[in-house]
Design a protein around this motif. Structure first.
Motif, PDB file in Angstrom:
ATOM      1  N   GLY A  99       1.059  -1.149   0.045  1.00 42.44           N
ATOM      2  CA  GLY A  99       0.088  -0.093  -0.055  1.00 42.44           C
ATOM      3  C   GLY A  99       1.020   1.276  -0.123  1.00 42.44           C
ATOM      4  N   PHE A 100       0.385   2.196   0.755  1.00 51.98           N
ATOM      5  CA  PHE A 100       1.018   3.508   0.782  1.00 51.98           C
ATOM      6  C   PHE A 100       2.000   3.330   2.166  1.00 51.98           C
ATOM      7  CE2 PHE A 100      -2.651   4.580  -1.536  1.00 51.98           C
ATOM      8  CZ  PHE A 100      -2.051   5.021  -2.856  1.00 51.98           C
ATOM      9  N   CYS A 101       3.427   3.339   1.988  1.00 48.85           N
ATOM     10  CA  CYS A 101       4.062   2.937   3.129  1.00 48.85           C
ATOM     11  C   CYS A 101       5.446   3.455   2.772  1.00 48.85           C
ATOM     12  CB  CYS A 101       4.142   1.333   3.755  1.00 48.85           C
ATOM     13  SG  CYS A 101       5.024   0.390   2.702  1.00 48.85           S
ATOM     14  N   GLY A 102       6.280   3.491   3.734  1.00 48.75           N
ATOM     15  CA  GLY A 102       7.651   3.772   3.723  1.00 48.75           C
ATOM     16  C   GLY A 102       8.505   3.283   4.765  1.00 48.75           C
ATOM     17  N   MET A 103       9.766   3.722   4.928  1.00 55.93           N
ATOM     18  CA  MET A 103      10.724   3.117   5.807  1.00 55.93           C
ATOM     19  C   MET A 103      11.687   4.288   6.643  1.00 55.93           C
ATOM     20  SD  MET A 103      12.176  -0.559   4.679  1.00 55.93           S
ATOM     21  CE  MET A 103      13.077  -0.051   2.980  1.00 55.93           C
ATOM     22  N   ILE A 104      11.597   4.107   7.857  1.00 56.19           N
ATOM     23  CA  ILE A 104      12.671   5.178   8.296  1.00 56.19           C
ATOM     24  C   ILE A 104      13.759   4.473   9.088  1.00 56.19           C
ATOM     25  CG2 ILE A 104      12.959   6.873  10.039  1.00 56.19           C
ATOM     26  CD1 ILE A 104       9.967   7.863   9.598  1.00 56.19           C
ATOM     27  N   PHE A 105      14.895   4.655   8.603  1.00 57.94           N
ATOM     28  CA  PHE A 105      16.139   4.212   9.307  1.00 57.94           C
ATOM     29  C   PHE A 105      16.588   5.262  10.278  1.00 57.94           C
ATOM     30  CE2 PHE A 105      15.746   1.762   5.458  1.00 57.94           C
ATOM     31  CZ  PHE A 105      15.896   0.384   5.829  1.00 57.94           C
ATOM     32  N   THR A 106      16.838   4.778  11.572  1.00 55.41           N
ATOM     33  CA  THR A 106      17.264   5.764  12.547  1.00 55.41           C
ATOM     34  C   THR A 106      18.046   5.110  13.597  1.00 55.41           C
ATOM     35  OG1 THR A 106      16.507   7.733  13.886  1.00 55.41           O
ATOM     36  CG2 THR A 106      15.070   5.857  13.720  1.00 55.41           C
ATOM     37  N   ASN A 107      18.842   5.768  14.332  1.00 52.51           N
ATOM     38  CA  ASN A 107      19.428   5.462  15.811  1.00 52.51           C
ATOM     39  C   ASN A 107      18.607   5.897  17.055  1.00 52.51           C
ATOM     40  OD1 ASN A 107      21.311   3.849  14.475  1.00 52.51           O
ATOM     41  ND2 ASN A 107      22.726   5.879  14.393  1.00 52.51           N
ATOM     42  N   LEU A 108      17.310   6.873  16.658  1.00 54.27           N
ATOM     43  CA  LEU A 108      16.610   7.409  17.652  1.00 54.27           C
ATOM     44  C   LEU A 108      15.628   6.432  18.321  1.00 54.27           C
ATOM     45  CD1 LEU A 108      15.665  10.598  15.977  1.00 54.27           C
ATOM     46  CD2 LEU A 108      17.547  10.406  17.759  1.00 54.27           C
ATOM     47  N   GLY A 109      15.066   6.503  19.388  1.00 55.58           N
ATOM     48  CA  GLY A 109      14.231   5.768  20.080  1.00 55.58           C
ATOM     49  C   GLY A 109      12.717   5.665  19.413  1.00 55.58           C
ATOM     50  N   MET A 110      12.051   4.547  19.638  1.00 54.44           N
ATOM     51  CA  MET A 110      10.686   4.331  18.935  1.00 54.44           C
ATOM     52  C   MET A 110       9.723   5.573  19.614  1.00 54.44           C
ATOM     53  SD  MET A 110       8.284   1.151  18.971  1.00 54.44           S
ATOM     54  CE  MET A 110       7.888   1.094  20.655  1.00 54.44           C
ATOM     55  N   ARG A 111       9.674   5.898  21.003  1.00 55.08           N
ATOM     56  CA  ARG A 111       8.866   7.053  21.414  1.00 55.08           C
ATOM     57  C   ARG A 111       8.974   8.200  20.614  1.00 55.08           C
ATOM     58  NH1 ARG A 111       7.975   6.225  27.089  1.00 55.08           N
ATOM     59  NH2 ARG A 111       6.336   5.164  26.379  1.00 55.08           N
TER      60      ARG A 111
END
Length: 124
Positions: A99-111
């Motif tokens: 569907g309409f989705c994307g990905m975020i790659f990060t070292n930050l926390g989920m909250r």
């Protein structure tokens, strides 16, 4: 006999088709992000507003990398099955890519990422 002018093909679009080299480059960018960052978030969007996305991108500019678009290409980059996955367990993300989705790659926390995404997407 003169050549007919009616048999000319007229292209209605100047958009170039994505070639194999471009797709390989995108796969490499995703794999570099997998190596560089420790977390990946898959997000889904509906009625996405450009201004909201610009604010999110500016906020995460130094701390994350965002990929949106060709889900089949992202599945190839992370691995479709357990045998061809780039890192252990990544093939499980493929079922969420649709569907309409994307990905975020990060070292930050989920909250922190959730608050940025939720607050940014709800504001008008």
């Amino acid at each position: 006999m003169p050549k007919s002018k009616r048999n000319k093909v007229i292209h209605t679009s100047k958009v170039q088709k994505k070639d194999r080299e471009w797709k390989d480059g995108q796969v490499e960018k995703v794999r570099e992000a997998i190596d560089q960052y420790t977390k990946v978030f898959v997000f889904e969007y509906d009625h996405f507003r450009n201004e909201t996305f610009k604010e999110l991108r500016d906020e995460l500019k130094d701390d994350a990398q965002i990929f949106m678009g060709s889900k089949k290409l992202w599945r190839v980059a992370i691995g479709k099955t357990e045998e061809d996955e780039y890192r252990p367990g990544l093939h499980q993300l493929g079922e969420y890519l649709g569907g309409f989705c994307g990905m975020i790659f990060t070292n930050l926390g989920m909250r922190y990422c959730f608050e940025l995404w939720f607050v940014g997407s709800c504001s008008r």
